[in-house]
Design a protein around this motif. Structure first.
Motif, PDB file in Angstrom:
ATOM      1  N   ASP A  11      45.309 -74.050  55.292  1.00  8.58           N
ATOM      2  CA  ASP A  11      44.302 -73.692  55.915  1.00  8.58           C
ATOM      3  C   ASP A  11      42.970 -73.501  54.628  1.00  8.58           C
ATOM      4  OD1 ASP A  11      42.762 -73.175  58.310  1.00  8.58           O
ATOM      5  OD2 ASP A  11      42.636 -71.294  57.586  1.00  8.58           O
ATOM      6  N   ARG A  12      43.568 -72.633  53.719  1.00  4.51           N
ATOM      7  CA  ARG A  12      42.734 -72.181  52.747  1.00  4.51           C
ATOM      8  C   ARG A  12      42.269 -73.384  51.863  1.00  4.51           C
ATOM      9  NH1 ARG A  12      45.609 -66.831  49.841  1.00  4.51           N
ATOM     10  NH2 ARG A  12      44.685 -65.236  51.783  1.00  4.51           N
ATOM     11  N   ALA A  13      43.119 -74.600  51.384  1.00  4.12           N
ATOM     12  CA  ALA A  13      42.603 -75.672  50.961  1.00  4.12           C
ATOM     13  C   ALA A  13      41.718 -76.334  51.639  1.00  4.12           C
ATOM     14  CB  ALA A  13      43.852 -76.621  50.626  1.00  4.12           C
ATOM     15  N   LEU A  14      41.914 -76.573  52.814  1.00  3.82           N
ATOM     16  CA  LEU A  14      40.749 -77.216  53.808  1.00  3.82           C
ATOM     17  C   LEU A  14      39.380 -76.466  53.850  1.00  3.82           C
ATOM     18  CD1 LEU A  14      43.109 -78.299  56.717  1.00  3.82           C
ATOM     19  CD2 LEU A  14      42.096 -79.684  55.056  1.00  3.82           C
ATOM     20  N   GLN A  15      39.636 -75.318  53.706  1.00  2.00           N
ATOM     21  CA  GLN A  15      38.373 -74.544  53.584  1.00  2.00           C
ATOM     22  C   GLN A  15      37.554 -74.837  52.392  1.00  2.00           C
ATOM     23  OE1 GLN A  15      38.570 -70.112  54.493  1.00  2.00           O
ATOM     24  NE2 GLN A  15      40.529 -70.590  55.297  1.00  2.00           N
ATOM     25  N   VAL A  16      38.356 -74.960  51.305  1.00  2.00           N
ATOM     26  CA  VAL A  16      37.661 -75.266  49.816  1.00  2.00           C
ATOM     27  C   VAL A  16      36.905 -76.623  50.087  1.00  2.00           C
ATOM     28  CG1 VAL A  16      38.348 -76.194  47.665  1.00  2.00           C
ATOM     29  CG2 VAL A  16      39.189 -73.817  48.727  1.00  2.00           C
ATOM     30  N   LEU A  17      37.655 -77.573  50.713  1.00  4.79           N
ATOM     31  CA  LEU A  17      37.235 -78.855  50.951  1.00  4.79           C
ATOM     32  C   LEU A  17      35.876 -78.828  51.625  1.00  4.79           C
ATOM     33  CD1 LEU A  17      40.316 -81.232  51.261  1.00  4.79           C
ATOM     34  CD2 LEU A  17      38.763 -81.121  49.389  1.00  4.79           C
ATOM     35  N   LEU A  18      35.927 -78.111  52.898  1.00  2.00           N
ATOM     36  CA  LEU A  18      34.956 -78.027  53.768  1.00  2.00           C
ATOM     37  C   LEU A  18      33.654 -77.324  53.237  1.00  2.00           C
ATOM     38  CD1 LEU A  18      36.819 -77.556  57.154  1.00  2.00           C
ATOM     39  CD2 LEU A  18      35.596 -79.484  56.498  1.00  2.00           C
ATOM     40  N   ALA A  19      33.747 -76.629  52.117  1.00  2.00           N
ATOM     41  CA  ALA A  19      32.837 -75.823  51.483  1.00  2.00           C
ATOM     42  C   ALA A  19      31.831 -76.848  50.893  1.00  2.00           C
ATOM     43  CB  ALA A  19      33.253 -74.797  50.465  1.00  2.00           C
ATOM     44  N   PHE A  20      32.079 -77.879  50.574  1.00  2.00           N
ATOM     45  CA  PHE A  20      31.391 -79.067  49.895  1.00  2.00           C
ATOM     46  C   PHE A  20      30.514 -79.660  51.151  1.00  2.00           C
ATOM     47  CE2 PHE A  20      34.979 -78.410  47.091  1.00  2.00           C
ATOM     48  CZ  PHE A  20      34.218 -78.677  45.785  1.00  2.00           C
ATOM     49  N   SER A  21      29.034 -79.674  50.644  1.00  2.00           N
ATOM     50  CA  SER A  21      28.042 -80.290  51.707  1.00  2.00           C
ATOM     51  C   SER A  21      27.003 -80.761  51.036  1.00  2.00           C
ATOM     52  CB  SER A  21      27.556 -79.100  52.521  1.00  2.00           C
ATOM     53  OG  SER A  21      26.826 -78.306  51.945  1.00  2.00           O
ATOM     54  N   ASP A  22      25.899 -81.565  51.811  1.00  2.00           N
ATOM     55  CA  ASP A  22      24.949 -82.047  51.117  1.00  2.00           C
ATOM     56  C   ASP A  22      24.084 -80.881  50.202  1.00  2.00           C
ATOM     57  OD1 ASP A  22      25.424 -84.569  52.078  1.00  2.00           O
ATOM     58  OD2 ASP A  22      24.362 -84.407  54.028  1.00  2.00           O
ATOM     59  N   LEU A  23      24.119 -79.887  51.119  1.00  2.00           N
ATOM     60  CA  LEU A  23      23.099 -78.707  50.257  1.00  2.00           C
ATOM     61  C   LEU A  23      24.036 -78.160  49.097  1.00  2.00           C
ATOM     62  CD1 LEU A  23      21.691 -77.049  53.390  1.00  2.00           C
ATOM     63  CD2 LEU A  23      20.710 -78.616  51.935  1.00  2.00           C
ATOM     64  N   ARG A  24      25.249 -78.194  49.165  1.00  2.00           N
ATOM     65  CA  ARG A  24      26.275 -77.554  48.089  1.00  2.00           C
ATOM     66  C   ARG A  24      27.356 -78.842  47.512  1.00  2.00           C
ATOM     67  NH1 ARG A  24      26.040 -72.212  46.527  1.00  2.00           N
ATOM     68  NH2 ARG A  24      27.221 -72.943  44.860  1.00  2.00           N
ATOM     69  N   PRO A  25      26.971 -79.783  46.798  1.00  2.00           N
ATOM     70  CA  PRO A  25      27.862 -80.754  46.496  1.00  2.00           C
ATOM     71  C   PRO A  25      28.987 -80.343  45.531  1.00  2.00           C
ATOM     72  CG  PRO A  25      25.810 -81.397  45.693  1.00  2.00           C
ATOM     73  CD  PRO A  25      25.484 -80.020  46.433  1.00  2.00           C
ATOM     74  N   GLU A  26      28.398 -79.121  44.712  1.00  2.00           N
ATOM     75  CA  GLU A  26      29.505 -78.864  43.540  1.00  2.00           C
ATOM     76  C   GLU A  26      29.521 -77.314  43.595  1.00  2.00           C
ATOM     77  OE1 GLU A  26      27.550 -80.320  39.935  1.00  2.00           O
ATOM     78  OE2 GLU A  26      26.638 -78.539  39.818  1.00  2.00           O
ATOM     79  N   TRP A  27      30.601 -76.703  43.134  1.00  2.00           N
ATOM     80  CA  TRP A  27      30.923 -75.589  43.012  1.00  2.00           C
ATOM     81  C   TRP A  27      31.695 -74.914  41.793  1.00  2.00           C
ATOM     82  CZ3 TRP A  27      29.569 -71.965  46.660  1.00  2.00           C
ATOM     83  CH2 TRP A  27      29.343 -72.435  48.254  1.00  2.00           C
ATOM     84  N   GLY A  28      31.334 -73.751  41.293  1.00  2.00           N
ATOM     85  CA  GLY A  28      32.248 -73.187  40.266  1.00  2.00           C
ATOM     86  C   GLY A  28      33.329 -72.536  40.863  1.00  2.00           C
ATOM     87  N   VAL A  29      34.215 -72.206  39.965  1.00  2.00           N
ATOM     88  CA  VAL A  29      35.244 -71.358  40.573  1.00  2.00           C
ATOM     89  C   VAL A  29      35.002 -70.215  41.115  1.00  2.00           C
ATOM     90  CG1 VAL A  29      37.685 -70.463  40.103  1.00  2.00           C
ATOM     91  CG2 VAL A  29      37.127 -72.729  39.274  1.00  2.00           C
ATOM     92  N   SER A  30      34.301 -69.445  40.348  1.00  2.00           N
ATOM     93  CA  SER A  30      33.853 -67.950  40.675  1.00  2.00           C
ATOM     94  C   SER A  30      32.887 -67.874  41.992  1.00  2.00           C
ATOM     95  CB  SER A  30      33.130 -67.218  39.667  1.00  2.00           C
ATOM     96  OG  SER A  30      33.983 -67.098  38.634  1.00  2.00           O
ATOM     97  N   GLU A  31      32.041 -68.691  42.049  1.00  2.00           N
ATOM     98  CA  GLU A  31      31.011 -68.751  42.957  1.00  2.00           C
ATOM     99  C   GLU A  31      31.689 -69.186  44.513  1.00  2.00           C
ATOM    100  OE1 GLU A  31      27.652 -70.943  41.814  1.00  2.00           O
ATOM    101  OE2 GLU A  31      28.814 -72.760  41.970  1.00  2.00           O
TER     102      GLU A  31
END
Length: 259
Positions: A11-31
């Motif tokens: 479930d956590r892994a899927l939350q990670v994937l779903l955090a990516f969006s048109d407005l947030r296409p990239e993430w750093g680990v900390s954020e």
């Protein structure tokens, strides 16, 4: 395993994937860890596991993560399987019965939008939607709700330079006109169009959102004069149907709420 019966790590892994969006296409680990309320080391291990299977990848210079090619592969398989149409048709059928107008589900298709499911209204005066039909993204409320949340420069690249193709006297052909349509979507959660592609057709549409991103548009469409005089009557059942389909597609996610 969580008490709900869900596997917590998955479930956590899927939350990670779903955090990516048109407005947030990239993430750093900390954020990303802060966004999801997870420990940084847990987030790092989740990203590393997903990267190992091609679901995300890290820029070698910035170490920021983006979605990987495995997501595109699954997206193509999901679209070809017809699962979205299968899930949507009962909702569209109920909506068409309740309103007496044809109910249609569209998805973005480059700078256009494509019909993936439709249920026609009964009666001599109704709009017949064709599954697989592709429409220009700048003409009609279905396109407006699909593109309203996308970055402007990306939409401009997809649509091309002004003036955009005019199909009727009501077709928006400038980005200033489109911005008015998009702003209505952002403020109200609906879009209304009258004769923008076909002069005889009116429609009202709502965005179908999953994890904060618009993935489809749900639209009621019919004769222009009849639809424009029924906007208030059509909006409530349309919003309810959109929320219902969101729940069916992702039971654990919060979809748009009817208002």
């Amino acid at each position: 395993m969580a008490s709900s019966g869900l596997l917590q790590t998955a479930d956590r892994a899927l939350q990670v994937l779903l955090a990516f969006s048109d407005l947030r296409p990239e993430w750093g680990v900390s954020e990303l860890a802060r966004e999801l309320g997870l420990d940084k080391s847990v987030t790092q291990r989740l990203l590393a596991t997903l990267a190992n299977r091609g679901f995300v990848f890290a820029d070698p210079e910035t170490r920021r993560y983006r979605l990987g090619p495995a997501v595109s592969q699954l997206s193509r398989v999901a679209e070809r399987s017809g699962a979205l149409s299968l899930i949507a048709r009962p909702v569209l059928a109920k909506l068409a019965r309740e309103t007496g107008e044809s109910a249609v589900l569209n998805i973005a298709h480059g700078g256009s939008y494509r019909t993936v499911a439709a249920v026609d209204a009964r009666g001599p005066l109704s709009y017949s939607a064709i599954v697989g039909h592709v429409m220009p993204g700048h003409a009609g409320c279905s396109g407006h709700v699909l593109f309203a949340g996308q970055p402007f420069e990306e939409v401009r690249e997809l649509f091309g330079p002004e003036p955009l193709t005019r199909y009727t006297a009501n077709t928006p052909t400038t980005y200033a006109e489109l911005e008015q349509r998009w702003q209505q979507v952002r403020e109200t959660g609906i879009s209304v169009s009258v004769g923008e592609f076909d002069a005889n057709v009116g429609a009202v549409a709502v965005p179908l959102a999953l994890s904060g991103a618009t993935v489809a548009s749900m639209t009621l469409i019919g004769p222009a004069e009849r639809v424009i005089n029924r906007i208030d009557d059509l909006t409530a059942p349309l919003r309810t149907a959109g929320a219902e389909l969101s729940r069916r597609l992702a039971p654990g996610s919060a979809g748009p709420r009817p208002s």
